[in-house]
Design an enzyme around this catalytic site. Sequence first.
Site, PDB file in Angstrom:
ATOM      1  N   CYS A  49      19.240-122.619-131.716  1.00 20.44           N
ATOM      2  CA  CYS A  49      20.061-123.759-131.239  1.00 20.44           C
ATOM      3  C   CYS A  49      20.933-124.291-132.373  1.00 20.44           C
ATOM      4  O   CYS A  49      22.095-124.649-132.150  1.00 20.44           O
ATOM      5  CB  CYS A  49      19.171-124.893-130.737  1.00 20.44           C
ATOM      6  SG  CYS A  49      18.195-124.433-129.313  1.00 20.44           S
ATOM      7  N   ASP A 142      39.113-130.555-110.931  1.00 20.01           N
ATOM      8  CA  ASP A 142      38.811-130.921-109.536  1.00 20.01           C
ATOM      9  C   ASP A 142      37.326-131.247-109.352  1.00 20.01           C
ATOM     10  O   ASP A 142      36.854-131.388-108.233  1.00 20.01           O
ATOM     11  CB  ASP A 142      39.223-129.793-108.586  1.00 20.01           C
ATOM     12  CG  ASP A 142      38.502-128.476-108.903  1.00 20.01           C
ATOM     13  OD1 ASP A 142      37.727-128.415-109.879  1.00 20.01           O
ATOM     14  OD2 ASP A 142      38.706-127.494-108.173  1.00 20.01           O
TER      15      ASP A 142
HETATM   16  C1  BEZ Z   1      15.540-121.470-130.943  1.00 16.78           C
HETATM   17  O1  BEZ Z   1      16.483-122.213-130.710  1.00 16.78           O
HETATM   18  O2  BEZ Z   1      15.442-120.856-131.991  1.00 16.78           O
HETATM   19  C2  BEZ Z   1      14.469-121.255-129.895  1.00 16.78           C
HETATM   20  C3  BEZ Z   1      14.109-122.299-129.049  1.00 16.78           C
HETATM   21  C4  BEZ Z   1      13.106-122.086-128.093  1.00 16.78           C
HETATM   22  C5  BEZ Z   1      12.491-120.848-127.989  1.00 16.78           C
HETATM   23  C6  BEZ Z   1      12.887-119.812-128.833  1.00 16.78           C
HETATM   24  C7  BEZ Z   1      13.873-120.021-129.793  1.00 16.78           C
END
Ligand code: BEZ
Length: 225
Positions: A49, A142
């Site tokens: 992330c 829209d």
């Molecule tokens: C990650 O962002 O690294 C991750 C998050 C949840 C499960 C596996 C990886």
Amino acid sequence: MCSNSCLQGVNDSFPYNSKNICQIYIYCIYFLFRWGILFSHPRDFTPVCTTELARAAKLHDEVKKRDVKMIALSIDSVEDHRKWSEDIMSFNQDKTCCPVPFPIIADDKRELSVLLGMLDPDERDKDGMPLTARCVFVVGPDKRLKLSILYPATTGRNFDEILRVIDSLQLTATKKVATPVDWQPGQEVMVIPSLSDEEANKLFPAGFTLKEVPSGKKYMRYTKP
Ligand code: BEZ
């Protein structure tokens, strides 16, 4: 993704009028009558992330050029988002210490994630609660869903591809064309099948070129948008 989502497919109306959830007001105001990208993440302070948000932050100017608003969502608190934001920008080696240049919704009660069907029932935190999958929703001016992409938590997305689909969506929203495989902005596009040759010649000043195929059918029509 949860099947009880209010979004079942492309062209569904985005639920801007679910008045019971105050967070929705925030993204309504943010998105209203514009192109918008809403993308979810499993959790703050997770490695994949962090790389994704860092990439999204780097692409922010490119997204802005297209008059698109970006907003992320993660199921942690505002406080966590603030701290995580520093990690994200440091991953980008951003020395200005500026915050992530788009909002991150703090969906710590999972209200929006449930409403939009973003939870992945197979991916859970240490307390057994489901995490959000890596969803991408592109919403048009829209207020309808134009595109949805879903990746599992263990596979990071390709944000260049997200930018590419925005270019295709914006182009095909106004011109009667479709973008072929691996299309990149500036390349030729295809005349949509519902348009006759006559209509195509009127619509496209450069006309179109036909690629011959063994069936002899004349449907592979390329043009410049
Ligand atoms: C990650 O962002 O690294 C991750 C998050 C949840 C499960 C596996 C990886």
